[in-house]
Design an enzyme around this catalytic site. Structure first.
Site, mmCIF file in Angstrom:
data_model
loop_
_atom_site.group_PDB
_atom_site.id
_atom_site.type_symbol
_atom_site.label_atom_id
_atom_site.label_comp_id
_atom_site.label_asym_id
_atom_site.label_seq_id
_atom_site.Cartn_x
_atom_site.Cartn_y
_atom_site.Cartn_z
ATOM 1 N N ASN A 64 43.159 48.679 44.615
ATOM 2 C CA ASN A 64 42.705 50.097 44.098
ATOM 3 C C ASN A 64 43.665 51.144 44.157
ATOM 4 O O ASN A 64 44.916 50.781 45.129
ATOM 5 C CB ASN A 64 41.288 50.216 44.889
ATOM 6 C CG ASN A 64 41.645 50.177 46.333
ATOM 7 O OD1 ASN A 64 42.655 50.803 47.069
ATOM 8 N ND2 ASN A 64 40.826 49.432 46.954
ATOM 9 N N GLY A 65 43.653 52.263 43.840
ATOM 10 C CA GLY A 65 44.580 53.099 43.781
ATOM 11 C C GLY A 65 44.039 54.515 43.329
ATOM 12 O O GLY A 65 42.930 54.510 42.919
ATOM 13 N N VAL A 70 40.543 47.464 40.740
ATOM 14 C CA VAL A 70 40.742 46.398 39.939
ATOM 15 C C VAL A 70 39.956 45.102 40.609
ATOM 16 O O VAL A 70 39.930 45.171 42.027
ATOM 17 C CB VAL A 70 42.168 45.927 40.033
ATOM 18 C CG1 VAL A 70 42.190 44.515 39.361
ATOM 19 C CG2 VAL A 70 43.109 46.780 39.281
ATOM 20 N N ASP A 181 56.947 52.692 34.412
ATOM 21 C CA ASP A 181 56.691 52.157 36.021
ATOM 22 C C ASP A 181 57.099 50.611 36.136
ATOM 23 O O ASP A 181 56.609 50.075 37.044
ATOM 24 C CB ASP A 181 55.423 52.495 36.225
ATOM 25 C CG ASP A 181 54.758 52.644 37.669
ATOM 26 O OD1 ASP A 181 56.048 52.579 38.630
ATOM 27 O OD2 ASP A 181 53.777 52.454 38.329
#
Length: 420
Positions: A64-65, A70, A181
């Protein structure tokens, strides 16, 4: 997570997205073992929009973030593991990550299998769920394992991982898409087959010449100098710089340009590359040409790395980590670099004795930036194999509408016919 603000993956200029007719039709049941089964109406990631029921079970959070959560899950019909990335959807816009992932079909890019929408706890909250290939490892975790054991990653793995990363970049750049990224955490690995897949297109964007882009993009340690200088007209060569940082990190066992701020990172870059010339600064961001920098000489690349580092690896690094964006190799040129010649040897094997993954099944799309490089990129033994497997006219006709997959051996077959 780097702690940087997450850039939006919503396309700024898109019209409001229509809520799908299949939205919210999520059913929860139990299988014969009592396990929870979730059934949703999902749209395939590629091909026509034909929603279908998809059931999955064994759901658990694996990440997660700031972007969302996810999950890992198992598809009931095939038993395959998938990753489900759940992100909050702004109903006013199309989701840029979804639009980009639906275009992509490549062996070194995580595949979008399905997508569906679900409701949130709050009223009018909508989530986009991307059902992706599940790949168990990352370059970050593998490199950290070796670093903690005071060992260096075997060079054959450095070659395999970097080559596949450059292939994925050559492919997305051929569409004008910049990932923005690139970092070890976004490089998924199957440790048994050594297959690498690029993931997380939440920051990706189709770059258009003349249209400005945000400069605060890309995770720290991997940010190209033009981004640190605040450039908004950068190109996809920022991905090449990031890939060069990944290569250097795999060779060193630690990030080459660490720093908690842009200034710190720039200092680390100058320690290695020396002070940029006025011309180099102009190429990165014309607004900084009058800025006064301490005059520092470049550090020899051979002294940056360990004594036993292969010279070809150092040479490749020096061609990726260039101040001037246009001086950096393209991803396709990087694939053709002599550092990767060992991978083109017909007798090369993985350390576990297995064959190497598919490395030469280039599509015409991948080679579009520099078709003549096919003579280097597709070695003779691969051309012979491609020629032997070239479909008959009847088969080719039936495959004519298979899109990018149908082109898989076109480049190799053409190269084979030209060389015989």
């Amino acid at each position: 997570m780097s702690g940087r603000p997450r850039t939006t993956s919503f396309a700024e200029s898109c019209k409001p997205v229509q809520q799908p007719s299949a939205f919210g039709s999520m059913k929860v049941s139990r299988d014969k073992d009592g396990s929870k089964v979730t059934t949703v109406v999902a749209t395939p990631g590629q091909g026509p929009d034909r929603p279908q029921e998809v059931s999955y079970t064994d759901t658990k959070v694996i990440g997660n973030g700031s972007f969302g959560v996810v999950y890992q899950a198992k598809l009931c019909d095939s038993g395959e593991l998938v990753a489900i990335k759940k992100v909050l959807q702004d109903k006013r816009f199309k989701n840029r990550e979804l639009q980009i992932m639906r275009k992509l079909d490549h062996c070194n890019i995580v595949r979008l299998r399905y997508f569906f929408y679900s409701s949130g706890e709050k009223k009018d909250e909508v989530y986009l769920n991307l059902v992706l290939d599940y790949v168990p490892e990352t370059v970050y975790r593998v490199a950290r394992h070796y670093s903690r054991a005071k060992q260096t990653l075997p060079v054959i793995y450095v070659k395999l991982y970097m080559y596949q990363l450059f292939r994925s970049l050559a492919y997305i750049h051929s569409f004008g898409i910049c990932h923005r990224d690139i970092k070890p955490q976004n490089l998924l690995l199957d440790p048994d087959t050594a297959v690498l897949k690029l993931c997380d297109f939440g920051s990706a964007k189709q770059l258009v010449r003349g249209e400005p882009n945000v400069s605060y993009i890309c995770s720290r340690y991997y940010r190209a100098p033009e981004l640190i200088f605040g450039a908004t007209d950068y190109t996809s060569s920022i991905d090449v710089w990031s890939a060069g940082c990944v290569l250097a990190e795999l060779l060193l066992g630690q990030p080459i340009f660490p720093g908690d701020s842009g200034v710190d990172q720039l200092v680390e870059i100058i320690k290695v590359l020396g002070t940029p010339t006025r011309e180099q600064i102009r190429e990165m961001n014309p607004n900084y040409t009058e800025f006064k920098f301490p005059q520092i000489k470049a550090h020899p690349w051979t002294k940056v790395f360990r004594p036993r580092t292969p010279p070809e690896a150092i040479a490749l690094c020096s061609r990726l980590l260039e101040y001037t964006p246009t001086a950096r190799l393209t991803p396709l040129e990087a694939c053709a670099h002599s550092f990767f010649d060992e991978l083109r040897d017909p007798n090369v094997k993985l350390p576990n004795g297995r064959d190497t993954p598919a490395l030469f099944n280039f599509t015409t799309q991948e080679l579009s930036s520099n078709p003549p490089l096919a003579t280097i990129l597709i070695p003779p033994h691969a051309r012979i194999q491609a020629a032997a497997s070239t479909p008959t006219n009847a088969t080719a006709a039936s495959d004519a509408n298979t899109g990018d997959r149908g082109q898989t051996n076109n480049a190799a077959s053409a190269s084979a016919s030209n060389s015989t």
